[in-house]
Design a protein around this motif. Structure first.
Motif, PDB file in Angstrom:
ATOM      1  N   SER A 103       0.840  -1.203   0.000  1.00  0.00           N
ATOM      2  CA  SER A 103       0.000   0.000   0.000  1.00  0.00           C
ATOM      3  C   SER A 103       0.869   1.245   0.000  1.00  0.00           C
ATOM      4  CB  SER A 103      -0.910  -0.029   1.221  1.00  0.00           C
ATOM      5  OG  SER A 103      -1.642   1.156   1.317  1.00  0.00           O
ATOM      6  N   HIS A 104       1.967   1.239   0.703  1.00  0.00           N
ATOM      7  CA  HIS A 104       2.853   2.394   0.738  1.00  0.00           C
ATOM      8  C   HIS A 104       3.439   2.644  -0.644  1.00  0.00           C
ATOM      9  CE1 HIS A 104       5.675   5.335   2.348  1.00  0.00           C
ATOM     10  NE2 HIS A 104       6.691   4.638   1.803  1.00  0.00           N
TER      11      HIS A 104
ATOM     12  N   SER B   5       2.080   1.747  -3.555  1.00  0.00           N
ATOM     13  CA  SER B   5       1.007   2.176  -4.457  1.00  0.00           C
ATOM     14  C   SER B   5       0.657   3.634  -4.242  1.00  0.00           C
ATOM     15  CB  SER B   5      -0.228   1.297  -4.244  1.00  0.00           C
ATOM     16  OG  SER B   5      -1.297   1.739  -5.039  1.00  0.00           O
ATOM     17  N   LYS B   6       0.611   4.076  -3.011  1.00  0.00           N
ATOM     18  CA  LYS B   6       0.274   5.477  -2.742  1.00  0.00           C
ATOM     19  C   LYS B   6       1.335   6.397  -3.308  1.00  0.00           C
ATOM     20  CE  LYS B   6      -2.594   4.719   1.353  1.00  0.00           C
ATOM     21  NZ  LYS B   6      -2.731   4.916   2.811  1.00  0.00           N
ATOM     22  N   ARG B   7       2.571   6.043  -3.229  1.00  0.00           N
ATOM     23  CA  ARG B   7       3.635   6.870  -3.798  1.00  0.00           C
ATOM     24  C   ARG B   7       3.454   6.980  -5.329  1.00  0.00           C
ATOM     25  NH1 ARG B   7       9.387   4.961  -1.730  1.00  0.00           N
ATOM     26  NH2 ARG B   7       9.944   6.748  -3.074  1.00  0.00           N
TER      27      ARG B   7
ATOM     28  N   ASP C 258       0.515   6.646  -6.999  1.00  0.00           N
ATOM     29  CA  ASP C 258      -0.673   7.460  -7.270  1.00  0.00           C
ATOM     30  C   ASP C 258      -0.384   8.932  -7.101  1.00  0.00           C
ATOM     31  OD1 ASP C 258      -2.088   5.181  -7.805  1.00  0.00           O
ATOM     32  OD2 ASP C 258      -2.984   5.017  -5.789  1.00  0.00           O
TER      33      ASP C 258
END
Length: 754
Positions: free
Chosen positions: A393-394, A396-398, A400
């Motif tokens: 998740s970390h 993927s957020k970077r 996005d």
């Protein structure tokens, strides 16, 4: 033969052609001279009879009772008939009596003309006479008009008699009417005759000689109905109608009664058939009752049997108990050893049970510990998965975040580039203009299609007319076709009837034959004129039936449905029954070549009809005229009433009431025959048909040219619609793209703020 002519003129009355007819007065004078010469030997007796007749007339009462004002004539009776220039009459007035009237005279003196005058003067159509179809044909030859005036007896309460006056104009075949001195209409005259119950269309009240065959074809029921309509009072006709209605109801009631009786007999038959089933059912019930009784008796018997078995079993049980006690007493030491072993077994089983319980408890504890170990393993796996998910998740957020930054940069760039202004109404107006052009083209295309369909239907009709004309043109080259074309010319009604008959031949009981001019022919053309001199125009154009039903059916079709003016005849005798009284050899000895029927061929029923109506089987023919001697022999024989030899036709009339000496001979010149001849092709008709075919070809070519032009125009419009449709599609795409760009630009600020 110079000596023959004076002798024949002295004893014969010459009948000329239609162009050379003598007046009624000259004809009557010649008749009086003939009768006076023939009956000279009976002058004395005749004068006495005339004197007695005159005395009777003078002493007879008057037709009107002057004191009481009562007329001897019945209401509606004919009191007076006046004719001028009508058929054979130039001027004549008839005053019939109040009772039975008889018109007596030789042939050609106007008896039938008087009947025709009565029929036409009372307002009825000539078809009721079975003769001419047009009233103009009844005007005397060489005259422009004719007058028929009839006086009818009025009712007692009326002051004067009814006087009907009719004027016939030959030129336009029209009639003019007066009633009681005032001009009126044909309908008013018909209303008066109907009110006076004058029924010329009723064969039981008015029967011309040409409709005798039709009268003979009436059934007894029809004859009774027509007789009542003609002679019975109105109340009797009402009674007759009531009687027919009661008879119809009686038949219906009888039919219902017969149906009820038939139903009753059916029910009785069914009841008789069911009686055996009822008997069998009763036998079944008796047997079932007997079976029930037997079942009841069986229970009692079984109870008694079981009761005996129970008693026997109790006895055996007591015996077995006594025997068991004896055995236990005898085996008591062995039983004690067995009991001891059972006690030891019980102790062993108790120890084994305790050990099994301890083993089960140990197994349960081991299972509990194993489950705890597996739960710890699952917890370790869950924690490891959670750790991996947080790391993903970390990452993927970077990713996005970097994408959002790029999107914001793109939106800010698009915000700087403003698209052109979008006005939807303008684009819709452009699209509607093109669609309006399409609708106009579609409306014009529908109009062209309608015109093309109309041209195609018109072309089919023209081709059908052309085919019919080509068939008529081909028919002119055949003898049969020429006959049919000639029939259409001389008698269109008979031609229409013949065409209908050819299409409906199978609808009759026996074959119905058309006009003899089509179905018959002359074996030897040299005798054509002589044979045709015996026949009239209606004889050539008449239809022949073989049964009364066929005659009735054909009359209904022709007269009622098709309104044709044709002659229909029925001959019930076979052709073989018409044989001449004088043998042919004897006739040849008298200068005749044979009989007219011998030189005529065709269907036997048609030949039989001609023999019955015109007596062709006893009418002699010869190519040369007969001598005076042969003439005398033929006249004295009395077996040949008419003959045609050379260019003259002879007819002998005998008056039986005046004796054997009352004989008169009528002669007339033979005209060339119009029928049964090898007529040349009608070139005028051929030219007219050819010209009409050429005109139709030109019209068809013009129609085809117009159709091709319409088709070409339709194709051009179809081709013109395609660019317009493409333009509309391009406008819609461009409008959608501009609309999307304007919408996207309007939402850029919101997207950037988000």
């Amino acid at each position: 033969m110079p000596s023959l002519e004076p002798r024949r003129r002295s004893r014969a009355r010459l009948e000329g052609d239609d162009d050379d007819q003598s007046s009624g007065s000259d004809s009557s004078k010649q008749q009086r001279r003939v009768v006076s010469r023939t009956l000279s030997q009976e002058d004395g007796d005749q004068s006495e009879r005339d004197t007695a007749r005159a005395r009777r007339v003078k002493s007879s009462p008057s037709r009107v009772d002057r004191e009481n004002g009562i007329s001897e004539f019945q209401t509606g009776a004919i009191v007076r008939v006046l004719v001028e220039n009508f058929v054979t009459y130039e001027h004549a007035e008839f005053k019939p009596g109040p009772n039975l009237n008889m018109v007596i005279g030789p042939n050609g003196t106007g008896k039938s003309s008087l009947v025709c005058a009565i029929c036409l003067g009372l307002g009825f159509h000539p078809r009721h006479l079975g003769r001419a179809s047009n009233v103009g044909e009844f005007v005397k030859h060489g005259k422009e008009s004719a007058i028929v005036e009839i006086e009818l007896q009025s009712r007692p309460e009326e002051q004067a008699n009814h006087v009907i006056r009719m004027l016939i104009r030959k030129e336009d075949n029209k009639t003019k009417w007066w009633l009681n001195g005032k001009e009126t209409t044909h309908q008013a005259v018909k209303a008066l005759t109907n009110d006076l119950r004058i029924q010329i269309d009723n064969l039981c009240q008015f029967l011309p000689q040409d409709r005798v065959a039709e009268f003979a074809g009436l059934t007894p029921v029809q004859l009774l109905h027509e007789t009542l309509r003609a002679a019975a009072p109105e109340q009797m006709i009402n009674w007759h109608n009531q009687l027919k209605e009661l008879h119809r109801k009686h038949k219906e009631m009888k039919a219902r009664l017969d149906a009820c009786m038939e139903t009753l007999r059916g029910h009785e038959t069914r009841q008789q058939g069911s009686q055996a089933d009822v008997d069998r059912l009763r036998e079944r019930e008796a047997i079932q009752k007997k079976i029930h009784d037997l079942h009841s008796a069986r229970v009692i018997a079984e109870y008694n049997t079981l009761r005996g078995l129970v008693a026997e079993t109790k006895r055996r049980k007591q015996e077995a108990t006594l025997k068991l006690q004896e055995l236990e007493h005898a085996c008591e030491p062995a039983l004690q050893a067995v009991n001891r072993k059972r006690e030891y077994r019980a102790k062993i089983e108790a120890v084994v049970g305790d050990r099994k319980n301890a083993l089960r408890n140990a197994e349960a504890e081991c299972d509990r510990l194993l489950q705890a170990i597996e739960a710890q393993d699952e917890r370790i796996k869950h924690i490891q998965n959670k750790k991996n998910a947080e790391e993903s998740s970390h990452t993927s957020k970077r990713s996005d975040l970097a994408k959002i930054r790029r999107t914001i940069t793109d939106l800010e760039a698009k915000l700087q580039n403003k698209p052109p202004e979008f006005v939807g109404s303008e684009w819709n107006q452009k699209i509607r203009q093109q669609e309006h052009i399409l609708r106009e083209n579609e409306a014009e295309r529908r109009t062209l299609r309608t015109q093309f369909d109309e041209l195609r239907e018109l072309n089919m009709r023209k081709n059908s007319d052309k085919s019919k004309l080509e068939n008529d043109l081909a028919a002119l080259n055949s003898q049969e076709g020429q006959k049919i074309a000639f029939l259409r010319k001389v008698n269109p009604d008979a031609a229409k009837g013949w065409e209908w008959l050819q299409e409906h031949r199978d609808e009759f009981e026996k074959e119905v034959f058309g006009p003899p001019m089509l179905t018959c022919s002359i074996k030897d053309q040299r005798y054509s004129n002589q044979i045709q001199s015996f026949l009239g125009f209606e004889d050539f154009c008449s239809f022949t039936c073989q049964t009364r039903e066929d005659h009735k059916k054909l009359s209904t079709q022709f007269y009622k449905h098709m309104a044709l003016s044709v002659t229909i005849r029925t001959c019930g005798s076979d052709f073989a029954s018409f044989r001449p009284i004088m043998p042919k050899e004897q006739a040849r000895e008298m200068g005749l070549d044979g009989y007219a029927i011998d030189y005529l061929e065709g269907p036997e029923p048609v030949l039989a009809m001609l023999c019955s109506e015109k007596r062709l089987h006893v009418s002699g023919v010869a190519l040369r005229d007969v001598s005076n001697e042969n003439y005398e022999r033929i006249a004295k024989s009395g077996q040949i009433p008419s003959w045609a030899t050379g260019g003259t036709m002879y007819r002998i009339s005998r008056r039986k009431e005046y004796g054997d000496a009352a004989v008169s001979t009528t002669t007339r010149r033979i005209n060339p025959g119009r029928f049964w001849t090898n007529q040349p092709v009608d070139h005028a008709e051929r030219t007219a048909i050819t010209r009409r075919i050429s005109e139709l070809d030109e019209e068809i070519q013009e129609i085809r040219t117009q159709a091709q032009e319409t088709k070409r125009r339709t194709k051009e419009m179809d081709e013109a619609d395609e660019p317009i449709k493409q333009q509309i599609e391009a406008l819609r795409r461009e409008k959608n793209e501009l609309q999307k760009a304007a919408t996207l630009y309007a939402t850029l600020g919101d997207k950037i703020s988000e």
